[in-house]
Write a protein that holds these residues in place. Structure first.
Motif, PDB file in Angstrom:
ATOM      1  N   ALA A 132       6.550  -7.746   5.038  1.00  0.00           N
ATOM      2  CA  ALA A 132       7.351  -6.522   4.981  1.00  0.00           C
ATOM      3  C   ALA A 132       7.870  -6.234   6.376  1.00  0.00           C
ATOM      4  N   PHE A 133       9.172  -6.163   6.516  1.00  0.00           N
ATOM      5  CA  PHE A 133       9.797  -5.885   7.812  1.00  0.00           C
ATOM      6  C   PHE A 133      10.486  -4.541   7.772  1.00  0.00           C
ATOM      7  N   ASN A 134      10.103  -3.666   8.720  1.00  0.00           N
ATOM      8  CA  ASN A 134      10.726  -2.357   8.836  1.00  0.00           C
ATOM      9  C   ASN A 134      11.806  -2.433   9.908  1.00  0.00           C
ATOM     10  N   PRO A 135      13.081  -2.375   9.547  1.00  0.00           N
ATOM     11  CA  PRO A 135      14.153  -2.515  10.537  1.00  0.00           C
ATOM     12  C   PRO A 135      14.260  -1.321  11.476  1.00  0.00           C
ATOM     13  N   TYR A 136      13.664  -0.190  11.121  1.00  0.00           N
ATOM     14  CA  TYR A 136      13.727   0.989  11.970  1.00  0.00           C
ATOM     15  C   TYR A 136      12.709   0.930  13.103  1.00  0.00           C
ATOM     16  N   THR A 137      11.571   0.301  12.852  1.00  0.00           N
ATOM     17  CA  THR A 137      10.520   0.198  13.867  1.00  0.00           C
ATOM     18  C   THR A 137      10.404  -1.205  14.441  1.00  0.00           C
ATOM     19  N   GLY A 138      10.975  -2.188  13.746  1.00  0.00           N
ATOM     20  CA  GLY A 138      10.828  -3.577  14.172  1.00  0.00           C
ATOM     21  C   GLY A 138       9.476  -4.166  13.837  1.00  0.00           C
ATOM     22  N   ARG A 139       8.730  -3.494  12.994  1.00  0.00           N
ATOM     23  CA  ARG A 139       7.371  -3.939  12.689  1.00  0.00           C
ATOM     24  C   ARG A 139       7.358  -4.923  11.513  1.00  0.00           C
ATOM     25  N   ASP A 140       6.571  -5.979  11.700  1.00  0.00           N
ATOM     26  CA  ASP A 140       6.290  -6.956  10.648  1.00  0.00           C
ATOM     27  C   ASP A 140       4.866  -6.749  10.160  1.00  0.00           C
ATOM     28  N   ARG A 193       8.809   0.276  -6.816  1.00  0.00           N
ATOM     29  CA  ARG A 193       8.495   0.747  -5.470  1.00  0.00           C
ATOM     30  C   ARG A 193       7.514  -0.101  -4.688  1.00  0.00           C
ATOM     31  N   TYR A 194       6.515  -0.703  -5.365  1.00  0.00           N
ATOM     32  CA  TYR A 194       5.368  -1.215  -4.615  1.00  0.00           C
ATOM     33  C   TYR A 194       5.159  -2.722  -4.667  1.00  0.00           C
ATOM     34  N   THR A 195       5.728  -3.423  -5.617  1.00  0.00           N
ATOM     35  CA  THR A 195       5.372  -4.809  -5.831  1.00  0.00           C
ATOM     36  C   THR A 195       6.584  -5.722  -5.760  1.00  0.00           C
ATOM     37  N   VAL A 196       6.392  -6.842  -5.072  1.00  0.00           N
ATOM     38  CA  VAL A 196       7.425  -7.872  -4.978  1.00  0.00           C
ATOM     39  C   VAL A 196       6.865  -9.144  -5.615  1.00  0.00           C
ATOM     40  N   TYR A 197       7.720  -9.857  -6.300  1.00  0.00           N
ATOM     41  CA  TYR A 197       7.301 -11.056  -7.015  1.00  0.00           C
ATOM     42  C   TYR A 197       8.052 -12.279  -6.506  1.00  0.00           C
ATOM     43  N   VAL A 221      10.844 -18.574   2.650  1.00  0.00           N
ATOM     44  CA  VAL A 221      11.119 -19.084   1.313  1.00  0.00           C
ATOM     45  C   VAL A 221      12.196 -18.236   0.638  1.00  0.00           C
ATOM     46  N   ALA A 222      11.985 -16.931   0.619  1.00  0.00           N
ATOM     47  CA  ALA A 222      12.925 -16.028  -0.038  1.00  0.00           C
ATOM     48  C   ALA A 222      12.815 -14.661   0.613  1.00  0.00           C
ATOM     49  N   ARG A 223      13.928 -13.955   0.618  1.00  0.00           N
ATOM     50  CA  ARG A 223      13.949 -12.662   1.291  1.00  0.00           C
ATOM     51  C   ARG A 223      14.862 -11.711   0.532  1.00  0.00           C
ATOM     52  N   MET A 224      14.404 -10.460   0.421  1.00  0.00           N
ATOM     53  CA  MET A 224      15.207  -9.411  -0.193  1.00  0.00           C
ATOM     54  C   MET A 224      15.362  -8.287   0.812  1.00  0.00           C
ATOM     55  N   ALA A 225      16.598  -8.061   1.270  1.00  0.00           N
ATOM     56  CA  ALA A 225      16.847  -6.989   2.219  1.00  0.00           C
ATOM     57  C   ALA A 225      16.685  -5.635   1.541  1.00  0.00           C
ATOM     58  N   SER A 247       0.816  -1.217   0.000  1.00  0.00           N
ATOM     59  CA  SER A 247       0.000   0.000   0.000  1.00  0.00           C
ATOM     60  C   SER A 247       0.847   1.263   0.000  1.00  0.00           C
ATOM     61  N   VAL A 248       2.115   1.113   0.388  1.00  0.00           N
ATOM     62  CA  VAL A 248       3.035   2.239   0.386  1.00  0.00           C
ATOM     63  C   VAL A 248       4.339   1.772  -0.248  1.00  0.00           C
ATOM     64  N   SER A 249       5.161   2.707  -0.628  1.00  0.00           N
ATOM     65  CA  SER A 249       6.450   2.330  -1.198  1.00  0.00           C
ATOM     66  C   SER A 249       7.289   1.592  -0.168  1.00  0.00           C
ATOM     67  N   VAL A 250       7.827   0.464  -0.585  1.00  0.00           N
ATOM     68  CA  VAL A 250       8.693  -0.329   0.295  1.00  0.00           C
ATOM     69  C   VAL A 250      10.138  -0.295  -0.183  1.00  0.00           C
ATOM     70  N   LEU A 251      10.411   0.633  -1.087  1.00  0.00           N
ATOM     71  CA  LEU A 251      11.758   0.725  -1.632  1.00  0.00           C
ATOM     72  C   LEU A 251      12.670   1.425  -0.653  1.00  0.00           C
ATOM     73  N   GLY A 252      13.824   0.783  -0.360  1.00  0.00           N
ATOM     74  CA  GLY A 252      14.865   1.418   0.424  1.00  0.00           C
ATOM     75  C   GLY A 252      14.719   1.324   1.925  1.00  0.00           C
ATOM     76  N   ILE A 253      13.590   0.858   2.427  1.00  0.00           N
ATOM     77  CA  ILE A 253      13.379   0.760   3.873  1.00  0.00           C
ATOM     78  C   ILE A 253      13.110  -0.679   4.297  1.00  0.00           C
ATOM     79  N   HIS A 254      12.092  -1.269   3.718  1.00  0.00           N
ATOM     80  CA  HIS A 254      11.625  -2.573   4.185  1.00  0.00           C
ATOM     81  C   HIS A 254      12.427  -3.715   3.571  1.00  0.00           C
ATOM     82  N   ALA A 255      12.625  -4.727   4.380  1.00  0.00           N
ATOM     83  CA  ALA A 255      13.026  -6.016   3.854  1.00  0.00           C
ATOM     84  C   ALA A 255      11.751  -6.750   3.469  1.00  0.00           C
ATOM     85  N   MET A 256      11.728  -7.310   2.280  1.00  0.00           N
ATOM     86  CA  MET A 256      10.535  -8.002   1.790  1.00  0.00           C
ATOM     87  C   MET A 256      10.810  -9.490   1.690  1.00  0.00           C
ATOM     88  N   GLY A 257       9.827 -10.273   2.092  1.00  0.00           N
ATOM     89  CA  GLY A 257      10.043 -11.712   2.065  1.00  0.00           C
ATOM     90  C   GLY A 257       8.792 -12.472   1.689  1.00  0.00           C
TER      91      GLY A 257
END
Length: 116
Positions: A96-104, A74-78, A48-52, A25-35
């Protein structure tokens, strides 16, 4: 909070391919680790797979060489899944994991069934 919506699951024969999408719903580029995680009946959820956020990618041994995680601007992971096996059958979840807030944040999941 990041809302995540997965799509692309379904029924496929062994050896087939599927591509899962996860729209944020928001840009996850540059902040979130996506998995991508999965949970089979009676089993625990597993990575299964993770992109920091910096782009480093890792895969579970069971899918390395068959699955590929990628993202758009910015918005979609495949998750491209090739050479699927019956043991890949599970509900697949986007994370989506935010390393700054610790939120999953998690999506609702999409079912992948590999069967002849």
């Amino acid at each position: 909070q990041v809302q995540l919506v997965e799509s692309g699951g379904g029924l496929v024969q062994p050896g087939g391919s599927l591509r899962l999408s996860c729209r944020a719903s928001v840009s996850v580029l540059g902040i979130h680790a996506m998995g991508w995680y999965r949970q089979a009946p009676g089993k625990e959820r597993e990575l299964v797979a993770r992109m920091a956020s910096g782009g480093r990618i890792s895969y579970a041994d069971s899918v390395a060489g068959r699955f590929t995680i990628s993202r758009d601007a910015r918005y979609t992971v495949y998750l491209q899944m090739n050479a699927l096996k019956p043991e890949d059958t599970a509900v697949y979840y986007c994370n989506a994991f935010n390393p700054y807030t610790g939120r999953d944040d998690w999506g609702q999941g999409t079912q992948v069934t590999v069967s002849s």
